[in-house]
Design a protein around this motif. Sequence first.
Motif, short mmCIF file in Angstrom:
data_model
loop_
_atom_site.label_atom_id
_atom_site.label_comp_id
_atom_site.label_asym_id
_atom_site.label_seq_id
_atom_site.Cartn_x
_atom_site.Cartn_y
_atom_site.Cartn_z
N PHE A 1 0.84 -1.18 0.00
CA PHE A 1 0.00 0.00 0.00
C PHE A 1 0.89 1.24 0.00
CE2 PHE A 1 -2.93 -3.17 1.66
CZ PHE A 1 -4.10 -2.85 0.96
N LEU A 2 0.51 2.18 -0.85
CA LEU A 2 1.25 3.43 -0.95
C LEU A 2 0.28 4.61 -0.82
CD1 LEU A 2 2.30 1.49 -3.68
CD2 LEU A 2 4.27 2.95 -3.17
N ARG A 3 0.85 5.76 -0.53
CA ARG A 3 0.06 6.98 -0.41
C ARG A 3 0.64 8.03 -1.33
NH1 ARG A 3 0.81 11.47 3.17
NH2 ARG A 3 -1.12 12.70 3.41
N LEU A 4 -0.23 8.70 -2.05
CA LEU A 4 0.18 9.82 -2.89
C LEU A 4 -0.22 11.11 -2.19
CD1 LEU A 4 1.39 10.65 -5.66
CD2 LEU A 4 -0.96 10.76 -6.52
N PRO A 5 0.69 11.69 -1.39
CA PRO A 5 0.32 12.87 -0.60
C PRO A 5 0.10 14.09 -1.49
CG PRO A 5 2.66 12.45 -0.42
CD PRO A 5 2.09 11.29 -1.19
N PRO A 6 -0.83 14.93 -1.11
CA PRO A 6 -1.06 16.15 -1.90
C PRO A 6 0.13 17.08 -1.80
CG PRO A 6 -2.31 16.22 0.15
CD PRO A 6 -1.72 14.84 0.06
N ALA A 7 0.50 17.66 -2.90
CA ALA A 7 1.62 18.60 -2.93
C ALA A 7 1.51 19.45 -4.19
CB ALA A 7 2.96 17.84 -2.93
N GLN A 8 2.18 20.57 -4.17
CA GLN A 8 2.16 21.46 -5.34
C GLN A 8 2.78 20.74 -6.53
OE1 GLN A 8 4.09 25.20 -4.65
NE2 GLN A 8 3.42 26.09 -6.59
N LEU B 1 2.48 -9.23 -13.46
CA LEU B 1 2.41 -9.10 -12.00
C LEU B 1 1.60 -10.24 -11.39
CD1 LEU B 1 1.63 -5.31 -11.37
CD2 LEU B 1 3.72 -6.51 -10.72
N GLY B 2 0.73 -10.84 -12.18
CA GLY B 2 -0.23 -11.78 -11.61
C GLY B 2 -1.17 -11.04 -10.68
N GLY B 3 -1.36 -9.76 -10.95
CA GLY B 3 -2.18 -8.92 -10.07
C GLY B 3 -2.53 -7.61 -10.75
N TYR B 4 -2.54 -6.53 -9.96
CA TYR B 4 -3.01 -5.26 -10.50
C TYR B 4 -2.59 -4.09 -9.61
CZ TYR B 4 -6.71 -6.50 -7.14
OH TYR B 4 -7.40 -6.90 -6.03
N VAL B 5 -2.69 -2.91 -10.19
CA VAL B 5 -2.53 -1.66 -9.45
C VAL B 5 -3.93 -1.09 -9.23
CG1 VAL B 5 -1.53 0.65 -9.43
CG2 VAL B 5 -0.30 -1.23 -10.54
N ARG B 6 -4.26 -0.78 -7.99
CA ARG B 6 -5.56 -0.18 -7.67
C ARG B 6 -5.36 1.24 -7.17
NH1 ARG B 6 -8.30 -2.68 -2.69
NH2 ARG B 6 -7.03 -1.11 -1.64
N LEU B 7 -5.97 2.18 -7.85
CA LEU B 7 -5.90 3.59 -7.45
C LEU B 7 -7.27 3.97 -6.91
CD1 LEU B 7 -4.30 3.30 -10.50
CD2 LEU B 7 -3.34 5.40 -9.53
N ASN B 8 -7.32 4.29 -5.64
CA ASN B 8 -8.58 4.53 -4.95
C ASN B 8 -8.96 6.00 -5.06
OD1 ASN B 8 -10.72 4.72 -3.12
ND2 ASN B 8 -9.87 3.14 -1.80
N TYR B 9 -9.75 6.33 -6.07
CA TYR B 9 -10.17 7.72 -6.29
C TYR B 9 -11.01 8.23 -5.13
CZ TYR B 9 -8.87 7.04 -11.23
OH TYR B 9 -8.21 6.79 -12.40
N TYR C 1 -10.75 7.71 -1.96
CA TYR C 1 -9.91 8.17 -0.85
C TYR C 1 -8.85 9.19 -1.29
CZ TYR C 1 -11.87 4.49 2.11
OH TYR C 1 -12.72 3.70 2.83
N GLN C 2 -8.74 9.37 -2.61
CA GLN C 2 -7.93 10.42 -3.22
C GLN C 2 -6.42 10.23 -3.12
OE1 GLN C 2 -9.21 14.28 -1.87
NE2 GLN C 2 -11.35 13.91 -2.39
N GLN C 3 -5.94 9.42 -2.18
CA GLN C 3 -4.49 9.31 -2.00
C GLN C 3 -3.97 7.87 -2.04
OE1 GLN C 3 -3.00 11.48 1.42
NE2 GLN C 3 -4.55 13.08 1.20
N GLU C 4 -4.84 6.87 -1.94
CA GLU C 4 -4.39 5.49 -1.77
C GLU C 4 -4.09 4.81 -3.11
OE1 GLU C 4 -6.26 2.27 0.99
OE2 GLU C 4 -6.92 1.85 -1.07
N VAL C 5 -2.92 4.16 -3.16
CA VAL C 5 -2.52 3.33 -4.28
C VAL C 5 -2.11 1.97 -3.71
CG1 VAL C 5 -0.94 3.02 -6.22
CG2 VAL C 5 -1.72 5.33 -5.60
N ALA C 6 -2.62 0.90 -4.30
CA ALA C 6 -2.28 -0.44 -3.82
C ALA C 6 -1.74 -1.27 -4.98
CB ALA C 6 -3.50 -1.12 -3.20
#
Length: 247
Positions: free
Chosen positions: A163-170, A205-213, A215-220
């Motif tokens: 799990f990753l987070r894309l923090p808001p920034a300029q 990958l045998g999987g996927y990237v999930r971007l959780n719109y 929650y605005q910041q979560e990437v799995a």
Amino acid sequence: MYIVSQPKGLSEAQNQVLAKEGAAVYPPGYLRFLRRFGEGTYRGWMNVQLPDPEVLKPFAEYGLWEHDEDSPITEQQIGECIAIGTTVDGDFLAVHPQTEGLLWLPRHAEQVKAISLQAREQEDEDEEAYALVLDEIYRQVYGSSQEVGVYYEPWMGTRSHLFLRLPPAQDQLSLPELAGACRAEFPPDFFIENAYACFLFYRKLGGYVRLNYAYQQEVALFYEQDAQQAFAVMKEWLMSKGCAPIS
């Protein structure tokens, strides 16, 4: 139907158990689907499982559901039901040896629901026939059809995640922009996108990237353990775009 990772066939012992089962009690294509794809999760919604005659036995004494003359089964018969699936929300899909059709035992409602299916020609010959059955169940239970793509996640027991987070920034990308950049850099084998999330599926990958719109910041990042190289490349790229692992 897109298969997220290489299906894990049933063991010899599991196949022997299914061979003893009376196919007539189960919905069209259910046993064939299990033999071909194994246990797993369909469209992120329904967990397709081996028949389980034990899990519902305690529920006969819980008084979770109301029973009247319109109920498809009695409270005592709940303990005789065979569970064949559960939703991610905790609802049960089951059959009863003396009851025609399928039974829906909802977690957040008070009535057991009977689900009737229309007969299909050669319905057990197609390995994906049960997927159509699950779509019909969804329509009857929720009153609408699923809009997301058709995919199945076999339970391999070797899946890892990050799990990753894309923090808001300029000057930082938004999650939809990140999804677009990822699709351009790594064209997916299959993808689903709506207002709430984006799923980018990769066979390597045998999987996927999930971007959780939502929650605005979560990437799995979901991947098989033998896909370490592909995982490392994707992780490095996501971090180069500002994502940070969540400890």
